[in-house]
Design a protein around this motif. Structure first.
Motif, PDB file in Angstrom:
ATOM      1  N   UNK A  49      40.090  27.092 -17.602  1.00 45.92           N
ATOM      2  CA  UNK A  49      39.665  26.654 -16.271  1.00 45.92           C
ATOM      3  C   UNK A  49      38.408  25.792 -16.409  1.00 45.92           C
ATOM      4  N   UNK A  50      37.236  26.302 -16.054  1.00 40.00           N
ATOM      5  CA  UNK A  50      36.035  25.472 -16.030  1.00 40.00           C
ATOM      6  C   UNK A  50      35.640  24.992 -17.426  1.00 40.00           C
ATOM      7  N   UNK A  51      35.257  23.741 -17.485  1.00 40.39           N
ATOM      8  CA  UNK A  51      34.730  23.142 -18.703  1.00 40.39           C
ATOM      9  C   UNK A  51      34.336  21.708 -18.409  1.00 40.39           C
ATOM     10  N   UNK A  52      33.169  21.297 -18.852  1.00 39.07           N
ATOM     11  CA  UNK A  52      32.718  19.926 -18.624  1.00 39.07           C
ATOM     12  C   UNK A  52      33.405  19.027 -19.645  1.00 39.07           C
ATOM     13  N   UNK A  53      34.318  18.220 -19.161  1.00 42.97           N
ATOM     14  CA  UNK A  53      35.049  17.297 -20.037  1.00 42.97           C
ATOM     15  C   UNK A  53      35.742  16.239 -19.199  1.00 42.97           C
ATOM     16  N   UNK A  65      36.096  20.184 -14.733  1.00 40.78           N
ATOM     17  CA  UNK A  65      34.629  20.130 -14.719  1.00 40.78           C
ATOM     18  C   UNK A  65      34.050  20.503 -13.358  1.00 40.78           C
ATOM     19  N   UNK A  66      34.810  20.310 -12.283  1.00 40.67           N
ATOM     20  CA  UNK A  66      34.328  20.672 -10.947  1.00 40.67           C
ATOM     21  C   UNK A  66      34.382  22.183 -10.729  1.00 40.67           C
ATOM     22  N   UNK A  67      35.097  22.872 -11.614  1.00 38.30           N
ATOM     23  CA  UNK A  67      35.264  24.316 -11.467  1.00 38.30           C
ATOM     24  C   UNK A  67      36.431  24.707 -10.585  1.00 38.30           C
TER      25      UNK A  67
END
Length: 172
Positions: A49-53, A65-67
């Motif tokens: 799910x969440x991850x900055x990419x 990245x927005x969650x």
């Protein structure tokens, strides 16, 4: 943000990544994932799910990245022996039929030929891609789900109640 189409019944705006990167996982999205897993009957598992990419194969920010996005895989393994596409697709049909109730903005299915397919809230229908659009398609063993910001930012008990209203029984 892509606006809703007034000519399409139940159409809603598509947010995409316009809300920018989140500082961390969103509690409402984590609850959405827990509820999906609970009502999914073991047909799939959280593959991320969440991850900055950026999006795979793109310079644009991923909705992960927005969650507000999750990849749900139906690839069976020792840890997830009951995961399967048939059960996942039964669950997915229920999700799409209740997309507004469950805050769904987009679903991407990486499996179908020739290049996968996508469902979106601003068109309220599936679109089969006729050119390379989804990195990992065809043949991908997961589907990608994006949830509206307002839905994941509401109290967790309201997310639980929405799933309970929709899923009166587990998909077969």
């Amino acid at each position: 943000m892509i606006p809703a189409n007034p000519k399409i019944v139940n159409s809603r705006p598509y947010t995409g990544n316009s809300d920018g990167a989140a500082a961390g996982p969103l509690p409402g999205m984590d609850e959405w994932i827990r509820q999906a897993i609970k009502y999914g009957g073991g047909a799939f598992w959280n593959n991320g799910s969440w991850g900055i990419r950026n999006m795979r194969g793109s310079e644009n920010l991923s909705v992960h990245a927005t969650g507000r996005a999750v990849d749900l895989s139906y690839r069976p393994s020792e840890k997830y022996p009951t995961a399967n596409r048939k059960g996942s697709m039964a669950f997915l049909r229920i999700l799409i039929a209740n997309a507004n109730e469950l805050g769904i903005e987009q679903v991407l299915d990486y499996f179908p030929k020739p290049f996968g397919r996508g469902w979106r809230c601003d068109r309220q229908r599936w679109k089969s891609y006729s050119n390379p659009t989804l990195a990992g398609s065809p043949g991908g063993d997961w589907f990608h789900v994006e949830i509206a910001p307002a839905f994941v930012n509401q109290p967790l008990n309201l997310i639980q109640q929405a799933f309970k209203r929709v899923f009166t029984e587990l998909p077969q």
